[in-house]
Design an enzyme around this catalytic site. Structure first.
Site, PDB file in Angstrom:
ATOM      1  N   CYS A  18       7.807 -33.901  82.092  1.00  0.00           N
ATOM      2  CA  CYS A  18       6.595 -33.542  81.336  1.00  0.00           C
ATOM      3  C   CYS A  18       5.713 -34.753  81.024  1.00  0.00           C
ATOM      4  O   CYS A  18       4.538 -34.595  80.701  1.00  0.00           O
ATOM      5  CB  CYS A  18       6.968 -32.827  80.043  1.00  0.00           C
ATOM      6  N   HIS A  27       1.328 -33.096  74.734  1.00  0.00           N
ATOM      7  CA  HIS A  27       2.083 -32.214  75.627  1.00  0.00           C
ATOM      8  C   HIS A  27       2.368 -30.911  74.880  1.00  0.00           C
ATOM      9  O   HIS A  27       2.689 -30.908  73.698  1.00  0.00           O
ATOM     10  CB  HIS A  27       3.388 -32.899  76.022  1.00  0.00           C
ATOM     11  N   ASN A  62       4.699 -23.942  78.379  1.00  0.00           N
ATOM     12  CA  ASN A  62       4.902 -25.337  78.775  1.00  0.00           C
ATOM     13  C   ASN A  62       4.767 -25.452  80.298  1.00  0.00           C
ATOM     14  O   ASN A  62       5.595 -24.953  81.038  1.00  0.00           O
ATOM     15  CB  ASN A  62       6.299 -25.773  78.304  1.00  0.00           C
TER      16      ASN A  62
HETATM   17  O1  UT7 Z   1       8.891 -30.322  77.696  1.00  0.00           O
HETATM   18  C1  UT7 Z   1      10.193 -30.473  77.202  1.00  0.00           C
HETATM   19  C2  UT7 Z   1      10.876 -29.157  77.288  1.00  0.00           C
HETATM   20  N1  UT7 Z   1      11.657 -28.719  76.212  1.00  0.00           N
HETATM   21  C3  UT7 Z   1      11.260 -28.488  74.942  1.00  0.00           C
HETATM   22  O2  UT7 Z   1      10.247 -28.849  74.487  1.00  0.00           O
HETATM   23  C4  UT7 Z   1      12.211 -27.723  74.098  1.00  0.00           C
HETATM   24  C5  UT7 Z   1      12.314 -28.206  72.672  1.00  0.00           C
HETATM   25  N2  UT7 Z   1      13.069 -27.248  71.895  1.00  0.00           N
HETATM   26  C6  UT7 Z   1      12.513 -26.125  71.411  1.00  0.00           C
HETATM   27  O3  UT7 Z   1      11.342 -25.881  71.603  1.00  0.00           O
HETATM   28  C7  UT7 Z   1      13.376 -25.212  70.581  1.00  0.00           C
HETATM   29  O4  UT7 Z   1      14.625 -25.840  70.361  1.00  0.00           O
HETATM   30  C8  UT7 Z   1      13.604 -23.816  71.236  1.00  0.00           C
HETATM   31  C9  UT7 Z   1      12.315 -23.016  71.192  1.00  0.00           C
HETATM   32  C10 UT7 Z   1      14.092 -23.980  72.667  1.00  0.00           C
HETATM   33  C11 UT7 Z   1      14.653 -23.043  70.454  1.00  0.00           C
HETATM   34  O5  UT7 Z   1      14.239 -22.909  69.103  1.00  0.00           O
HETATM   35  P1  UT7 Z   1      15.248 -23.277  67.911  1.00  0.00           P
HETATM   36  O6  UT7 Z   1      14.554 -22.969  66.670  1.00  0.00           O
HETATM   37  O7  UT7 Z   1      15.698 -24.693  68.138  1.00  0.00           O
HETATM   38  O8  UT7 Z   1      16.398 -22.233  68.142  1.00  0.00           O
HETATM   39  P2  UT7 Z   1      17.947 -22.469  68.426  1.00  0.00           P
HETATM   40  O9  UT7 Z   1      18.148 -22.916  69.830  1.00  0.00           O
HETATM   41  O10 UT7 Z   1      18.540 -23.290  67.317  1.00  0.00           O
HETATM   42  O11 UT7 Z   1      18.486 -20.985  68.297  1.00  0.00           O
HETATM   43  C12 UT7 Z   1      18.427 -20.265  67.059  1.00  0.00           C
HETATM   44  C13 UT7 Z   1      18.906 -18.846  67.311  1.00  0.00           C
HETATM   45  C14 UT7 Z   1      20.217 -18.787  68.082  1.00  0.00           C
HETATM   46  O12 UT7 Z   1      20.930 -17.663  67.591  1.00  0.00           O
HETATM   47  P3  UT7 Z   1      22.125 -17.856  66.512  1.00  0.00           P
HETATM   48  O13 UT7 Z   1      23.111 -18.765  67.173  1.00  0.00           O
HETATM   49  O14 UT7 Z   1      21.475 -18.468  65.316  1.00  0.00           O
HETATM   50  O15 UT7 Z   1      22.606 -16.462  66.314  1.00  0.00           O
HETATM   51  C15 UT7 Z   1      19.797 -18.522  69.494  1.00  0.00           C
HETATM   52  O16 UT7 Z   1      20.786 -17.852  70.230  1.00  0.00           O
HETATM   53  O17 UT7 Z   1      17.935 -18.169  68.133  1.00  0.00           O
HETATM   54  C16 UT7 Z   1      18.603 -17.624  69.276  1.00  0.00           C
HETATM   55  N3  UT7 Z   1      17.653 -17.624  70.392  1.00  0.00           N
HETATM   56  C17 UT7 Z   1      16.800 -16.622  70.625  1.00  0.00           C
HETATM   57  N4  UT7 Z   1      16.601 -15.460  69.996  1.00  0.00           N
HETATM   58  C18 UT7 Z   1      15.637 -14.664  70.494  1.00  0.00           C
HETATM   59  C19 UT7 Z   1      17.472 -18.588  71.330  1.00  0.00           C
HETATM   60  N5  UT7 Z   1      16.502 -18.217  72.175  1.00  0.00           N
HETATM   61  C20 UT7 Z   1      16.079 -16.995  71.774  1.00  0.00           C
HETATM   62  C21 UT7 Z   1      15.103 -16.104  72.248  1.00  0.00           C
HETATM   63  N6  UT7 Z   1      14.920 -14.948  71.575  1.00  0.00           N
HETATM   64  N7  UT7 Z   1      14.349 -16.360  73.340  1.00  0.00           N
END
Ligand code: UT7
Length: 330
Positions: free
Chosen positions: A117, A257, A287
């Site tokens: 990125c 970004h 993204n």
């Molecule tokens: O260009 C570089 C590329 N990468 C990035 O920029 C990614 C940076 N990270 C992020 O943007 C965030 O970490 C995410 C958007 C990927 C995830 O958000 P988060 O607030 O960090 O969520 P998490 O991974 O901590 O997950 C929280 C909960 C989990 O459930 P439990 O374990 O609390 O029951 C996940 O399983 O949300 C769940 N979850 C979802 N639920 C609904 C994860 N993805 C999804 C989804 N829909 N798509």
């Protein structure tokens, strides 16, 4: 460090976004997710997806032609073509050579730059160096990404985030003090496992078993990347502003970004740039990896949010990890 006299400026930008829109509602039918979760946790509402027969080079060529036209150049004027992509059409030869042939930039030398990125900012610094050394006068940067081909569409943690598209910029020598004022880049290969496509390269060749386990698809530790991203983008922004001799009040537009609205807000908060001076189009495209900044610049110019004399700050991070920030007078 005292601010340097700019040697390179962006003379023109352009973009290409595929027509097909994939909404959060569409994703609700594909994986266990919801529009509310995606909007709240990322800020994304929809993203663009390219047709099967439109690759990274085809999208990049469209953006390239637009930028050349706006700069009043023909493809034969291009001395150097740098293509940043994490989704090359094939592993050999490069996507840059494919774009070179498509647009007829027959005089240039062309190479791919892989910094995920952060690719556009790395490419801009490479272009600046070639211009400073006198080796090139017209550098064409193309950032093109077909993320839909490397995303695991069964993995709700990643498939909701990404989209396809391309941005391009023509970089030329500065003429009246406009151009790149400062840059700060860094990388940390010890964090490679945070965003990776493990298989399919020279280390882990594709086997039926690895394909079955989808090891050739994008894998990401979202929360760890989130924390690293905020720290990296905030730190790089502060260093780039300081090196340019700019305060937050001097920044007319921060073009970050576009990965997650919460990452953008945190970066802006650390940089002390209010959100009304931050460019955001993440809700429409998701993204698009290295294409987010050139696409953002092009839209911001079109909307009159960047004009001659504007001070802009760009910041990015990505797989590698790689990150950086650059300050520029438009
Ligand atoms: O260009 C570089 C590329 N990468 C990035 O920029 C990614 C940076 N990270 C992020 O943007 C965030 O970490 C995410 C958007 C990927 C995830 O958000 P988060 O607030 O960090 O969520 P998490 O991974 O901590 O997950 C929280 C909960 C989990 O459930 P439990 O374990 O609390 O029951 C996940 O399983 O949300 C769940 N979850 C979802 N639920 C609904 C994860 N993805 C999804 C989804 N829909 N798509």
């Amino acid at each position: 460090m005292s601010p340097r006299t700019p040697v390179a400026r962006i003379a023109a930008t352009s973009r290409y976004l595929p027509e097909r829109v994939l909404t959060n509602a569409d994703l609700e039918d594909m994986v266990d997710t919801s529009d509310a979760w995606i909007r709240e946790r990322t800020g994304i509402r929809e993203r663009r997806i390219a047709d099967d027969d439109t690759g990274a080079a085809a999208m990049g060529a469209q953006a390239a032609c637009g930028a050349l036209q706006k700069a009043g150049l023909s493809a034969r004027d291009v001395d150097l073509l740098i293509v940043s992509t994490a989704t090359p059409d094939r592993l050999l030869p490069t996507t840059s050579c494919a774009i070179q042939a498509m647009i007829g930039a027959s005089r240039c030398f062309a190479y791919d730059l892989q910094a995920a990125c952060t690719g556009f900012l790395y490419a801009l610094t490479m272009a600046e160096g070639q211009i400073a050394s006198g080796r090139a006068e017209n550098v064409l940067i193309v950032s093109t990404e077909k993320m839909s081909t490397i995303v695991d569409w069964d993995d709700r943690a990643t498939c909701i985030l990404f989209g396809d598209g391309a941005g391009a910029a023509v970089v030329q020598p500065s003429t009246n003090g406009e151009g790149i004022l400062s840059s700060y880049h860094s990388s940390d290969g010890s964090l490679a496992e945070l965003i990776t496509r493990p298989a399919g390269g020279a280390a882990l060749a594709l086997t039926p078993e690895r394909l079955r386990r989808r090891e050739h698809m994008l894998q990401m530790s979202g929360p760890a990347v989130f924390k690293a991203a905020v720290k990296a983008m905030a730190g790089a922004s502060a260093k780039a502003m300081q090196a340019a001799g700019l305060e937050a009040d001097d920044i007319d537009l921060l073009v970050p970004h576009q990965a997650n609205a919460r990452i953008i807000e945190a970066t802006a908060r650390y940089a002390r740039v209010p959100m009304d001076r931050v460019f955001v189009n993440l809700h429409r495209y998701g993204n698009i990896s290295s294409a987010t900044i050139p696409v953002g610049l092009d839209e911001a110019v079109e909307q009159g949010r960047i004009g001659p004399g504007s001070h802009i700050l760009m910041a990015a991070f990505g797989a590698g990890l790689t990150w950086g920030a650059m300050a520029m007078r438009w």
